[in-house]
Design an enzyme around this catalytic site. Sequence first.
Site, PDB file in Angstrom:
ATOM      1  CB  CYS A  61      -6.336  42.640   7.546  1.00  0.00           C
ATOM      2  SG  CYS A  61      -5.034  43.463   6.641  1.00  0.00           S
TER       3      CYS A  61
ATOM      4  CG  ASN B 209      -5.030  48.010   5.846  1.00  0.00           C
ATOM      5  OD1 ASN B 209      -5.076  47.510   6.964  1.00  0.00           O
ATOM      6  ND2 ASN B 209      -5.103  47.288   4.736  1.00  0.00           N
TER       7      ASN B 209
ATOM      8  CG  HIS C 113      -9.574  45.122   7.410  1.00  0.00           C
ATOM      9  ND1 HIS C 113      -8.689  45.725   8.255  1.00  0.00           N
ATOM     10  CD2 HIS C 113      -8.921  44.949   6.236  1.00  0.00           C
ATOM     11  CE1 HIS C 113      -7.544  45.910   7.628  1.00  0.00           C
ATOM     12  NE2 HIS C 113      -7.660  45.446   6.403  1.00  0.00           N
TER      13      HIS C 113
HETATM   14  O1  UT7 Z   1      -6.096  44.794   4.203  1.00  0.00           O
HETATM   15  C1  UT7 Z   1      -6.451  44.129   3.030  1.00  0.00           C
HETATM   16  C2  UT7 Z   1      -5.448  44.348   1.986  1.00  0.00           C
HETATM   17  N1  UT7 Z   1      -5.496  45.500   1.169  1.00  0.00           N
HETATM   18  C3  UT7 Z   1      -6.569  45.931   0.481  1.00  0.00           C
HETATM   19  O2  UT7 Z   1      -7.685  45.631   0.754  1.00  0.00           O
HETATM   20  C4  UT7 Z   1      -6.292  46.853  -0.660  1.00  0.00           C
HETATM   21  C5  UT7 Z   1      -7.084  46.433  -1.879  1.00  0.00           C
HETATM   22  N2  UT7 Z   1      -6.826  47.236  -3.063  1.00  0.00           N
HETATM   23  C6  UT7 Z   1      -7.100  48.561  -3.132  1.00  0.00           C
HETATM   24  O3  UT7 Z   1      -7.542  49.166  -2.171  1.00  0.00           O
HETATM   25  C7  UT7 Z   1      -6.905  49.267  -4.465  1.00  0.00           C
HETATM   26  O4  UT7 Z   1      -6.675  48.307  -5.461  1.00  0.00           O
HETATM   27  C8  UT7 Z   1      -5.759  50.301  -4.458  1.00  0.00           C
HETATM   28  C9  UT7 Z   1      -6.145  51.482  -3.605  1.00  0.00           C
HETATM   29  C10 UT7 Z   1      -4.488  49.668  -3.911  1.00  0.00           C
HETATM   30  C11 UT7 Z   1      -5.501  50.811  -5.870  1.00  0.00           C
HETATM   31  O5  UT7 Z   1      -6.680  51.344  -6.433  1.00  0.00           O
HETATM   32  P1  UT7 Z   1      -7.097  50.973  -7.923  1.00  0.00           P
HETATM   33  O6  UT7 Z   1      -8.299  51.736  -8.236  1.00  0.00           O
HETATM   34  O7  UT7 Z   1      -7.175  49.464  -7.987  1.00  0.00           O
HETATM   35  O8  UT7 Z   1      -5.899  51.555  -8.752  1.00  0.00           O
HETATM   36  P2  UT7 Z   1      -4.875  50.781  -9.720  1.00  0.00           P
HETATM   37  O9  UT7 Z   1      -3.972  49.908  -8.925  1.00  0.00           O
HETATM   38  O10 UT7 Z   1      -5.621  50.169 -10.847  1.00  0.00           O
HETATM   39  O11 UT7 Z   1      -4.052  52.006 -10.257  1.00  0.00           O
HETATM   40  C12 UT7 Z   1      -4.636  52.971 -11.152  1.00  0.00           C
HETATM   41  C13 UT7 Z   1      -3.571  53.962 -11.558  1.00  0.00           C
HETATM   42  C14 UT7 Z   1      -2.308  53.309 -12.094  1.00  0.00           C
HETATM   43  O12 UT7 Z   1      -1.786  54.074 -13.132  1.00  0.00           O
HETATM   44  P3  UT7 Z   1      -2.015  53.622 -14.667  1.00  0.00           P
HETATM   45  O13 UT7 Z   1      -1.409  52.268 -14.771  1.00  0.00           O
HETATM   46  O14 UT7 Z   1      -3.499  53.616 -14.848  1.00  0.00           O
HETATM   47  O15 UT7 Z   1      -1.300  54.687 -15.414  1.00  0.00           O
HETATM   48  C15 UT7 Z   1      -1.351  53.345 -10.908  1.00  0.00           C
HETATM   49  O16 UT7 Z   1      -0.014  53.370 -11.282  1.00  0.00           O
HETATM   50  O17 UT7 Z   1      -3.169  54.726 -10.422  1.00  0.00           O
HETATM   51  C16 UT7 Z   1      -1.746  54.677 -10.287  1.00  0.00           C
HETATM   52  N3  UT7 Z   1      -1.425  54.751  -8.875  1.00  0.00           N
HETATM   53  C17 UT7 Z   1      -1.271  55.910  -8.226  1.00  0.00           C
HETATM   54  N4  UT7 Z   1      -1.342  57.187  -8.642  1.00  0.00           N
HETATM   55  C18 UT7 Z   1      -1.146  58.146  -7.706  1.00  0.00           C
HETATM   56  C19 UT7 Z   1      -1.255  53.726  -7.995  1.00  0.00           C
HETATM   57  N5  UT7 Z   1      -0.970  54.214  -6.771  1.00  0.00           N
HETATM   58  C20 UT7 Z   1      -0.974  55.562  -6.885  1.00  0.00           C
HETATM   59  C21 UT7 Z   1      -0.770  56.619  -5.986  1.00  0.00           C
HETATM   60  N6  UT7 Z   1      -0.873  57.874  -6.442  1.00  0.00           N
HETATM   61  N7  UT7 Z   1      -0.516  56.409  -4.686  1.00  0.00           N
END
Ligand code: UT7
Length: 339
Positions: A125, A296, A266
């Site tokens: 990125c 992204n 980004h």
């Molecule tokens: O280009 C640079 C690289 N990428 C980034 O910058 C991405 C950086 N990270 C992020 O943007 C965020 O961490 C995410 C958007 C990927 C995830 O958001 P989060 O608030 O950190 O969520 P999480 O990973 O802690 O997940 C929370 C819950 C989980 O369920 P449990 O374990 O709490 O029951 C996940 O399984 O949300 C669940 N979950 C989803 N639910 C519905 C994860 N993905 C999804 C989804 N739909 N697509």
Amino acid sequence: MPSSSRAKPAAPVSTVILGTGSFAPAGVLTNAELSQRMDTSDEWIVTRTGIRERRIAGPGESTSDMAVQAAAAALADAKLAPAEIDLLIVATITPDLTMPATACMVQAKLGLPTTAACFDVNAACSGFLYALDTACAMIGSGRYRHALVIGVEKLSTIVDWTDRTTCVLFGDGAGAVVVGPSSKPDVGLLGTRLGALGENVELLYIPGGGSAAPATPESLKAGAHTIKMKGKEVFKLAVRVMEESARDILEQHGLRADQIDCVVPHQANLRIIEAIAQYLELPLDRFFINVGRYGNTSAASIPLALDEARRAGRIKNGDLTLLVAFGAGLTYGSALIRW
Ligand code: UT7
């Protein structure tokens, strides 16, 4: 062998962006469509990321095809012909082929001179900022005159479409700039701050398919050729490192954050951008944001947003723009541009 008729120009005072262009494939994939395919929802995706839809390239639409579209628009904007380009850098993690560089295919499709230097940069990125800095340094040396710098991705081909924690985040697209010399001081690329945190490779990577783990039927079955990410860790590092990188470059140039007219970050996640705005004590409307429409797009994200920001009148002559990126590697970078 092509004969090199490249004259040795005098080193310019500064390097400026002469034109910008972008391209997004026509195929739109909405959150509602994703919700029908897997256990996710528009509400979850919008709340956690700000993403509403992303573009997906068709099977006949390659990374180099998208790059050519964006580059042609940038050349038209710069009022330059392909024959005037002597340097082409393509930033991408989704090359048409592992070998050779996508830049070579773009060169042929655009009809650039065979005396043009053509290569790819892999900094995920942050790739566009790495490529831009490289191009400006090469032009600044006086040995190259006009560069095309392209950020382009077809991430839909390296995403695991069964993994809801990653597949909802990414999209396809391209952005390009034409860079050239200027005799005016204090305009153009004022400076960059690039870096990498290489001990964090496994937070965001594709484990299979490289020379360390060549493709096997088993690795294909296990999906080892798709993006793996520890989202929470990446999120925290992204906010910290992008803020630090922005602060560093501002300090280097004796500038305050409130002197920036437009920040083009980004576009990974709206919450990351909001956190950076908060830490830099800048209103969110100082940032150009299009993550909602594209998701992204990795190396394409900044040049695509930069082109849209210019076309939307968000960047005018005399303005100061801050670009700031973070991605797999983990790489990061920031750049200051006076228009
Ligand atoms: O280009 C640079 C690289 N990428 C980034 O910058 C991405 C950086 N990270 C992020 O943007 C965020 O961490 C995410 C958007 C990927 C995830 O958001 P989060 O608030 O950190 O969520 P999480 O990973 O802690 O997940 C929370 C819950 C989980 O369920 P449990 O374990 O709490 O029951 C996940 O399984 O949300 C669940 N979950 C989803 N639910 C519905 C994860 N993905 C999804 C989804 N739909 N697509």
